[in-house]
Enzyme design. Structure first.
Site, PDB file in Angstrom:
ATOM      1  N   LEU B 137       0.839  -1.202   0.000  1.00  0.00           N
ATOM      2  CA  LEU B 137       0.000   0.000   0.000  1.00  0.00           C
ATOM      3  C   LEU B 137       0.876   1.255   0.000  1.00  0.00           C
ATOM      4  O   LEU B 137       0.706   2.143  -0.822  1.00  0.00           O
ATOM      5  CB  LEU B 137      -0.912  -0.015   1.241  1.00  0.00           C
ATOM      6  CG  LEU B 137      -1.784   1.220   1.464  1.00  0.00           C
ATOM      7  CD1 LEU B 137      -2.807   1.375   0.342  1.00  0.00           C
ATOM      8  CD2 LEU B 137      -2.527   1.112   2.809  1.00  0.00           C
ATOM      9  N   GLU B 139       3.530   4.171  -0.334  1.00  0.00           N
ATOM     10  CA  GLU B 139       4.424   4.715  -1.358  1.00  0.00           C
ATOM     11  C   GLU B 139       5.295   5.777  -0.693  1.00  0.00           C
ATOM     12  O   GLU B 139       5.020   6.191   0.441  1.00  0.00           O
ATOM     13  CB  GLU B 139       3.606   5.328  -2.505  1.00  0.00           C
ATOM     14  CG  GLU B 139       2.793   4.284  -3.249  1.00  0.00           C
ATOM     15  CD  GLU B 139       1.944   4.874  -4.353  1.00  0.00           C
ATOM     16  OE1 GLU B 139       2.081   6.072  -4.652  1.00  0.00           O
ATOM     17  OE2 GLU B 139       1.126   4.124  -4.907  1.00  0.00           O
ATOM     18  N   SER B 144       0.901   7.379   6.002  1.00  0.00           N
ATOM     19  CA  SER B 144      -0.338   7.443   6.764  1.00  0.00           C
ATOM     20  C   SER B 144      -1.495   7.973   5.930  1.00  0.00           C
ATOM     21  O   SER B 144      -2.652   7.661   6.183  1.00  0.00           O
ATOM     22  CB  SER B 144      -0.141   8.332   7.996  1.00  0.00           C
ATOM     23  OG  SER B 144       0.859   7.788   8.828  1.00  0.00           O
ATOM     24  N   ILE B 169       7.963  -2.578   1.729  1.00  0.00           N
ATOM     25  CA  ILE B 169       7.032  -3.705   1.746  1.00  0.00           C
ATOM     26  C   ILE B 169       7.687  -4.920   2.411  1.00  0.00           C
ATOM     27  O   ILE B 169       8.684  -5.455   1.914  1.00  0.00           O
ATOM     28  CB  ILE B 169       6.563  -4.059   0.310  1.00  0.00           C
ATOM     29  CG1 ILE B 169       6.027  -2.800  -0.394  1.00  0.00           C
ATOM     30  CG2 ILE B 169       5.529  -5.184   0.349  1.00  0.00           C
ATOM     31  CD1 ILE B 169       4.915  -2.059   0.352  1.00  0.00           C
ATOM     32  N   SER B 170       7.104  -5.342   3.525  1.00  0.00           N
ATOM     33  CA  SER B 170       7.586  -6.527   4.242  1.00  0.00           C
ATOM     34  C   SER B 170       7.347  -7.756   3.373  1.00  0.00           C
ATOM     35  O   SER B 170       6.349  -7.820   2.662  1.00  0.00           O
ATOM     36  CB  SER B 170       6.850  -6.687   5.571  1.00  0.00           C
ATOM     37  OG  SER B 170       7.027  -5.539   6.355  1.00  0.00           O
ATOM     38  N   GLN B 349      18.222  -2.170  30.139  1.00  0.00           N
ATOM     39  CA  GLN B 349      18.684  -1.512  31.363  1.00  0.00           C
ATOM     40  C   GLN B 349      19.050  -2.548  32.439  1.00  0.00           C
ATOM     41  O   GLN B 349      20.076  -2.418  33.102  1.00  0.00           O
ATOM     42  CB  GLN B 349      17.584  -0.574  31.888  1.00  0.00           C
ATOM     43  CG  GLN B 349      18.020   0.325  33.029  1.00  0.00           C
ATOM     44  CD  GLN B 349      19.050   1.358  32.572  1.00  0.00           C
ATOM     45  OE1 GLN B 349      19.125   1.704  31.395  1.00  0.00           O
ATOM     46  NE2 GLN B 349      19.865   1.829  33.506  1.00  0.00           N
ATOM     47  N   GLU B 376       1.922  -0.453   9.847  1.00  0.00           N
ATOM     48  CA  GLU B 376       0.467  -0.674   9.814  1.00  0.00           C
ATOM     49  C   GLU B 376      -0.275   0.476  10.500  1.00  0.00           C
ATOM     50  O   GLU B 376      -1.233   0.275  11.230  1.00  0.00           O
ATOM     51  CB  GLU B 376       0.091  -2.040  10.389  1.00  0.00           C
ATOM     52  CG  GLU B 376       0.610  -3.149   9.478  1.00  0.00           C
ATOM     53  CD  GLU B 376       0.071  -4.528   9.790  1.00  0.00           C
ATOM     54  OE1 GLU B 376      -1.100  -4.639  10.178  1.00  0.00           O
ATOM     55  OE2 GLU B 376       0.838  -5.484   9.622  1.00  0.00           O
ATOM     56  N   GLY B 377       0.220   1.666  10.217  1.00  0.00           N
ATOM     57  CA  GLY B 377      -0.344   2.878  10.801  1.00  0.00           C
ATOM     58  C   GLY B 377       0.450   3.255  12.039  1.00  0.00           C
ATOM     59  O   GLY B 377       0.523   2.480  12.985  1.00  0.00           O
ATOM     60  N   THR B 378       1.059   4.445  12.017  1.00  0.00           N
ATOM     61  CA  THR B 378       1.835   4.878  13.180  1.00  0.00           C
ATOM     62  C   THR B 378       0.921   4.953  14.404  1.00  0.00           C
ATOM     63  O   THR B 378      -0.303   4.991  14.271  1.00  0.00           O
ATOM     64  CB  THR B 378       2.432   6.276  12.959  1.00  0.00           C
ATOM     65  OG1 THR B 378       1.332   7.188  12.787  1.00  0.00           O
ATOM     66  CG2 THR B 378       3.335   6.321  11.736  1.00  0.00           C
TER      67      THR B 378
END
Lengths: 268, 399
Positions: B137, B139, B144, B169-170, B349, B376-378
């Protein structure tokens, strides 16, 4: 091709302990698994089936709880599982076990090939494979690292030696035992596990077998375990340094002092 | 008692109300994670090795089929089953797990919108683990902002002609089945976007540079390049102009998968940190005896458990057939990924100087965690979705 795989349920030895008083394995809290060497046998049988057709039948002798291991074998791709279970089988040594398993295999009538691991990780004897073959009256090859060729009547295998290997041809029916070099066993599939869940494990007792009860279990076992123990770790040790000549004479006198080496005869 | 419980103390003494079948899936995925993934995780990360060997094992074990309908060779499970697998795999390596999770992302639109021929052709191969899927999806200039995509698909007789480039693209270059989004009618904005299935090997479809990434390095993140790439008209997924809807519906179902990946990474890091805190001695006692460390462990464990509850709740809501799942799905992704980031930073830590080195696995987990807040959307987009939904719900209530 009808292939029988004999498996043994063993405690997962990664965390097994021995009860020092009874000289038996402490089984409580220890997970039971299929003897790892038998996993290679099962994998090889499934691969032979996938390549040449036929069926894979797993067989085990033991108490009813061995059913879980037989189900694991079905999840991996075995077609059928048979448990030889009877109080009369209890306490069997390798001789009685071989006799009982052979009776089970005979009851199947027409097995072409019997495969098992080279030994079990708990007993470590490596005797049951050859023992089953003798009872069946068929040839056997131990320590197979590769099956090269399979025809209707015979197969060609590589038998692992201490250095190298030997190629052998064996006619069917036959018994072979395999080493871990032969393959990498697969993991079960979810569909296999679901099939295993609903699979029926056949249970055969002495009544289902043509068998001499005097040769079974403790009665039929000439071997008795007198004692199981963990050998003490060797202590001490000495490092010799300097010229080779000096080190050798020093070592020799130490050995003589400890009564290990024979003293020089007068003639020398 | 299944053996994975011995491995992951996190899940001791909690009832997740999983079915017997789900427990079986979890156990098998955990076994693959322990035996096959964990031993190679560091090496595959370092060398950016795509885990085809692991993909093969997962395929043979039917893991790719858990969320695919039985009619197409799957096991007929849903989003929860997909999450369970993703979580278990991610405990060992979030990067290798992505070969599974990203395939899920590419498969969901076909399950939801594919016609019978498309399902038969693609889902059966994906369920068997023979083909991987990818989802294209994003580009370069539209992350977003989905409606800003520029890739074109023009109908020419019985074919669509694709032109444009997808980025980040994964499973890029590795997946055979690529669901991509392109503009079919530029005058209609978001409603002029359509979805297509493009198979690897189609002339005009090539792959661009492989990204050199901070984390999830065992996955291949690449550009998908389309230059006069002709695909049959039948490869249109859903209806013409449905692309935006397909993308949003897909994200609704896939975001719990990202949450599960984050959850797995967090759990893996927590387990390592807890074990290490019991082994590392300072001032004559294990560091787990210090309250400063204890409070960190307590917070990590609580956050993980909360994230798991939310993730499973989202997955179960979707699987129950609820229609409006965008909010709960976004919440799961937002919360679990923030937890993963925090927990992995804390895990490093607890390991102190050792944690900062590649000798120990937690620095990798920290690097892997970061992406779950981004893709997949921030998490900013997730908050927008959540806010929009709660405000709409409130408005409906006061009408």
């Amino acid at each position: 091709m009808k292939i029988v795989v004999c498996i043994k349920q063993v405690p997962d030895t990664t965390n097994v302990r021995i009860n020092p008083e009874t000289n038996t394995l402490i089984r409580e809290g220890v997970e039971s698994i299929i003897n790892p060497f038998d996993m290679y046998a099962l994998e090889e049988a499934i691969r032979l089936k996938e390549k040449h057709g036929g069926e894979v039948i797993v067989m085990s002798m033991g108490p009813p709880q061995v059913e879980s291991s037989l189900k694991d074998a079905i999840a991996l791709g075995a077609d059928q599982a048979i448990l030889l279970t009877d109080r009369a089988f209890a306490g069997a040594d390798t001789l009685a076990t071989s006799y009982t398993l052979a009776a089970g295999i005979n009851a199947l009538n027409d097995a072409d090939l019997v495969i098992m691991g080279k030994q079990a990780i708990d007993g470590d004897t490596g005797q049951v494979g050859p023992g089953v073959a003798e009872n069946l009256g068929v040839p056997h090859i131990t320590d197979i690292r590769k099956i090269e060729e399979v025809t209707d009547n015979y197969m060609v295998c590589e038998r692992l030696l201490e250095e190298g290997y030997v190629r052998l041809k064996v006619k069917f029916p036959a018994v072979i035992t395999v080493v871990k070099e032969i393959n990498e066993p697969r993991l079960p599939s979810l569909k296999g596990k679901m099939k295993a869940k609903s699979a029926t494990i056949l249970q055969w007792t002495t009544k289902d077998l043509d068998i001499d009860v005097d040769r079974l279990g403790l009665t039929g076992s000439p071997t008795q375990v007198v004692r199981i123990f963990t050998p003490p770790k060797p202590e001490g040790g000495k490092v010799y340094k300097g010229e080779t000549r000096d080190m050798v004479s020093e070592l020799l006198s130490d050995l003589q002092a400890n009564g290990v080496a024979i003293k020089k005869s007068k003639g020398n | 008692m299944p053996s994975f419980r011995n491995t992951y103390i996190m899940e001791e003494n909690v009832n997740y109300f999983l079915t017997e079948e789900q427990e079986m899936i979890k156990e098998l995925a955990a076994k693959i994670a322990k035996e096959k993934i964990e031993p190679v995780a560091a090496e595959y990360d370092e060398n950016e090795t795509f885990p085809w060997d692991i993909v093969k094992v997962m395929g043979q074990s039917d893991l790719y089929g858990v969320f695919i309908p039985e009619a197409y060779g799957g096991l007929g499970g849903g989003v929860l089953e997909m999450c369970i697998v993703t979580e278990e795999l991610s405990k060992a390596c979030g990067g290798i797990a992505l070969a599974y999770a990203a395939c899920g992302l590419g498969t969901i639109p076909i399950i939801q919108f594919g016609n019978e021929e498309q399902k038969q052709k693609y889902l059966t191969k994906i369920a068997a683990g023979e083909w991987l899927a990818a989802f294209g999806l994003t580009e370069a200039d539209s992350g977003s902002d989905v409606s800003a995509i520029k890739m074109r698909a023009d109908l020419d007789g019985n074919e669509y002609v694709l032109n444009g480039t997808k980025t980040w693209i994964s499973n890029g270059g590795e997946a055979h089945v690529n669901v991509v989004f392109a503009v079919t009618d530029p005058s209609r904005g978001a409603r002029g976007v359509s979805a297509f299935i493009v198979e690897k090997g189609t002339p005009g479809f090539t792959f661009g540079k492989k990204e050199n990434k901070l984390g999830i390095r065992a996955n291949s993140t690449r550009e998908l390049i389309f230059q006069d790439c002709r695909i049959p008209k039948e490869n249109l997924l859903g209806k013409d102009g449905q692309g935006f809807l397909i993308a949003m519906r897909t994200f609704d179902e896939s975001r719990p998968g990202v949450a599960a990946q984050a959850l797995g990474i967090a759990t893996g890091a927590f387990e390592k940190a807890t074990a290490y805190s019991r082994e590392r001695f300072q001032r004559g006692q294990p560091i787990s005896a210090f309250q400063g460390v204890q409070f960190m462990l307590a917070d990590m464990a609580t956050q993980i458990e909360a994230a798991r509850a939310l993730t499973y709740q989202a997955a179960k809501s979707i699987d129950s057939g609820m229609k409006q799942v965008s909010k709960i799905s976004a919440m799961a992704k937002l919360f679990a990924s923030d937890v993963a980031m925090k927990v992995t930073v804390d895990a490093v830590q607890i390991f102190g100087g050792y944690g900062y080195t590649k000798e120990y696995p937690v620095e990798k987990m920290m690097r892997d965690a970061k992406i779950t807040q981004i893709y997949e959307g921030t998490n900013q987009i997730q908050r927008e979705i959540i806010a929009l939904n709660v405000i709409k719900e409130s408005a409906r209530g006061t009408k």
